[in-house]
Scaffold this active site. Structure first.
Site, PDB file in Angstrom:
ATOM      1  N   HIS A 104      71.667  21.184  10.303  1.00  0.00           N
ATOM      2  CA  HIS A 104      72.949  21.512   9.690  1.00  0.00           C
ATOM      3  C   HIS A 104      73.338  20.328   8.806  1.00  0.00           C
ATOM      4  O   HIS A 104      73.416  19.190   9.272  1.00  0.00           O
ATOM      5  CB  HIS A 104      74.010  21.772  10.753  1.00  0.00           C
ATOM      6  CG  HIS A 104      73.785  23.040  11.503  1.00  0.00           C
ATOM      7  ND1 HIS A 104      74.112  23.209  12.838  1.00  0.00           N
ATOM      8  CD2 HIS A 104      73.244  24.233  11.093  1.00  0.00           C
ATOM      9  CE1 HIS A 104      73.800  24.433  13.212  1.00  0.00           C
ATOM     10  NE2 HIS A 104      73.271  25.078  12.178  1.00  0.00           N
ATOM     11  N   GLU A 107      75.817  17.586   9.806  1.00  0.00           N
ATOM     12  CA  GLU A 107      75.589  16.915  11.094  1.00  0.00           C
ATOM     13  C   GLU A 107      74.460  15.899  10.891  1.00  0.00           C
ATOM     14  O   GLU A 107      73.298  16.177  11.154  1.00  0.00           O
ATOM     15  CB  GLU A 107      75.245  17.942  12.167  1.00  0.00           C
ATOM     16  CG  GLU A 107      76.360  18.966  12.402  1.00  0.00           C
ATOM     17  CD  GLU A 107      75.972  20.078  13.369  1.00  0.00           C
ATOM     18  OE1 GLU A 107      74.975  19.902  14.109  1.00  0.00           O
ATOM     19  OE2 GLU A 107      76.660  21.118  13.380  1.00  0.00           O
ATOM     20  N   ASN A 165      69.885  27.615  11.598  1.00  0.00           N
ATOM     21  CA  ASN A 165      69.717  27.826  13.034  1.00  0.00           C
ATOM     22  C   ASN A 165      70.087  29.250  13.447  1.00  0.00           C
ATOM     23  O   ASN A 165      70.344  29.512  14.627  1.00  0.00           O
ATOM     24  CB  ASN A 165      70.547  26.821  13.833  1.00  0.00           C
ATOM     25  CG  ASN A 165      69.937  26.534  15.187  1.00  0.00           C
ATOM     26  OD1 ASN A 165      68.719  26.639  15.373  1.00  0.00           O
ATOM     27  ND2 ASN A 165      70.766  26.177  16.158  1.00  0.00           N
ATOM     28  N   ARG A 166      70.113  30.149  12.487  1.00  0.00           N
ATOM     29  CA  ARG A 166      70.234  31.594  12.739  1.00  0.00           C
ATOM     30  C   ARG A 166      69.198  32.336  11.904  1.00  0.00           C
ATOM     31  O   ARG A 166      69.313  33.531  11.687  1.00  0.00           O
ATOM     32  CB  ARG A 166      71.634  32.109  12.360  1.00  0.00           C
ATOM     33  CG  ARG A 166      72.805  31.377  12.995  1.00  0.00           C
ATOM     34  CD  ARG A 166      72.895  31.570  14.490  1.00  0.00           C
ATOM     35  NE  ARG A 166      74.135  30.995  15.001  1.00  0.00           N
ATOM     36  CZ  ARG A 166      74.303  29.716  15.333  1.00  0.00           C
ATOM     37  NH1 ARG A 166      73.272  28.866  15.199  1.00  0.00           N
ATOM     38  NH2 ARG A 166      75.448  29.281  15.798  1.00  0.00           N
ATOM     39  N   HIS A 210      71.742  17.506  16.829  1.00  0.00           N
ATOM     40  CA  HIS A 210      72.945  18.107  16.256  1.00  0.00           C
ATOM     41  C   HIS A 210      74.165  17.272  16.638  1.00  0.00           C
ATOM     42  O   HIS A 210      74.077  16.319  17.412  1.00  0.00           O
ATOM     43  CB  HIS A 210      73.134  19.529  16.787  1.00  0.00           C
ATOM     44  CG  HIS A 210      72.216  20.534  16.188  1.00  0.00           C
ATOM     45  ND1 HIS A 210      72.600  21.394  15.194  1.00  0.00           N
ATOM     46  CD2 HIS A 210      70.916  20.831  16.461  1.00  0.00           C
ATOM     47  CE1 HIS A 210      71.573  22.180  14.874  1.00  0.00           C
ATOM     48  NE2 HIS A 210      70.542  21.851  15.628  1.00  0.00           N
ATOM     49  N   GLU A 296      73.035  17.618  21.344  1.00  0.00           N
ATOM     50  CA  GLU A 296      74.319  17.450  20.654  1.00  0.00           C
ATOM     51  C   GLU A 296      74.782  16.023  20.955  1.00  0.00           C
ATOM     52  O   GLU A 296      75.028  15.674  22.113  1.00  0.00           O
ATOM     53  CB  GLU A 296      75.347  18.467  21.168  1.00  0.00           C
ATOM     54  CG  GLU A 296      74.912  19.920  21.027  1.00  0.00           C
ATOM     55  CD  GLU A 296      75.187  20.477  19.645  1.00  0.00           C
ATOM     56  OE1 GLU A 296      75.851  19.796  18.838  1.00  0.00           O
ATOM     57  OE2 GLU A 296      74.746  21.620  19.381  1.00  0.00           O
TER      58      GLU A 296
END
Length: 335
Positions: A104, A107, A165-166, A210, A296
């Site tokens: 992303h 990020e 990430n989709r 992330h 994360e």
């Protein structure tokens, strides 16, 4: 004769001036390269600087590193990987582990952590046993940015505003194992490059960096009924015990993750947290037999540059421990 002599003098002066410019340019390049490695924990490098750092690093540490591209982003930017091993690029009976960051674009902590990890390994692989084993007994691949276009625009998606990430085939939506290895019709350049690279190398395990929380997240990310409802229930993978072990290991080695108030032991099953379909970690696991977890690493998606040194200190031990355990600690994929 006087005219000829004058021309000769002018040519000599021109030659000296050109040589001086060449030397000045080389001096500038060296100074600039030094600044890049020294700035890793001070600021976020641009895409151009990150590529220049890769060149600098592999020149300095060529005995244990090589840089290679896995493809281009949707906007045509090279996606670079650094491989670290005592025989980088060699085919040998040793496991491969990959760290992927900046999937992303907004990020970016991995753009700091992964180059710094490479620098640390180069500086310490002869004196630190963890570094020595990482270099001597396996192949570590680090991708500091999967989404350079998103980073340049400070946005989550790529240049087409697609959430990468989709964008992967999902085992719930594509139950055919062979079809899982083929990109979706709407697959982005970054996704196609990641899939091709992962299947070609054959990684034992992987972690995706992330921000947005401080927790280690593991498969499965979605439910069999394709529900998007958050109900607190888990969807464990066949290798659930291994995933829980790896997630707990990272959380325990991290300075604060395991002390989380929100997540017990600093870990969470993906579907239990919030269901995701088309994510990379489930694709890694089902399509590529790669044990994959998502890390994360900060509540703040864009950590202030004044915090980057602290961010490194929070993660260094965990970044070293995870590939050693996943690739060399007896973990294996049995789904």
């Amino acid at each position: 004769m006087p005219c000829t002599s004058s021309k000769a003098s002018q040519l000599n002066l021109l030659t000296v001036w050109l040589l001086w410019l060449v030397c000045l340019n080389q001096t500038y390049k060296v100074a600039y390269a030094k600044q890049l490695s020294e700035d890793l924990l001070k600021r976020y490098l641009s895409n151009e600087e990150l590529a220049a750092w890769s060149t600098e690093f592999t020149a300095k540490c060529s005995h244990i590193a090589r840089a290679y591209s896995v493809g281009k982003s949707s906007a045509g930017v090279q996606i670079w990987v650094i491989e670290i091993s005592d025989r980088p690029g060699a085919a040998e009976a040793e496991p491969h582990f990959k760290y992927v960051a900046n999937m992303h674009g907004n990020e970016p902590s991995g753009r700091v952590l992964l180059p710094q990890l490479a620098e640390w390994l180069c500086a310490n692989h002869k004196t630190d046993q963890r570094a020595k084993r990482l270099v001597d007994d396996m192949h570590l691949h680090i991708m500091p940015t999967m989404n350079p276009d998103g980073f340049a625009r400070q946005m989550r998606g790529n240049v087409r505003d697609v959430d990468l990430n989709r964008n992967f085939p999902d085992p719930i939506e594509v139950p055919n194992p062979a079809a899982m290895q083929q990109p979706l019709p709407a697959a982005q350049s970054e996704t196609v490059a990641m899939m091709k690279w992962t299947l070609e190398v054959g990684f034992a395990a992987s972690a995706n960096l992330h921000e947005g929380a401080v927790v280690a997240n593991y498969p499965f990310d979605g439910f069999i009924d394709h529900s998007h409802q958050v109900n607190g229930s888990r969807h464990p993978a066949p290798d659930d015990a291994t995933f829980v072990y790896l997630a707990k290991l990272y959380a325990a080695k991290h300075k604060t993750m395991s002390k989380s108030v929100e997540f017990k032991d600093g870990i969470v099953n993906g579907a239990q947290w919030y269901p995701v379909y088309g994510g990379m970690q489930d694709w890694n696991y089902v399509a590529a037999d790669c044990l994959s977890i998502t890390l994360e690493l900060s509540d703040n998606k864009w950590r202030p540059e004044s915090d980057l040194q602290l961010l490194w200190q929070e993660n260094i031990d965990a970044l070293l421990a995870l590939p050693l355990a996943a690739a060399l600690g007896g973990a294996w994929c049995r789904h």
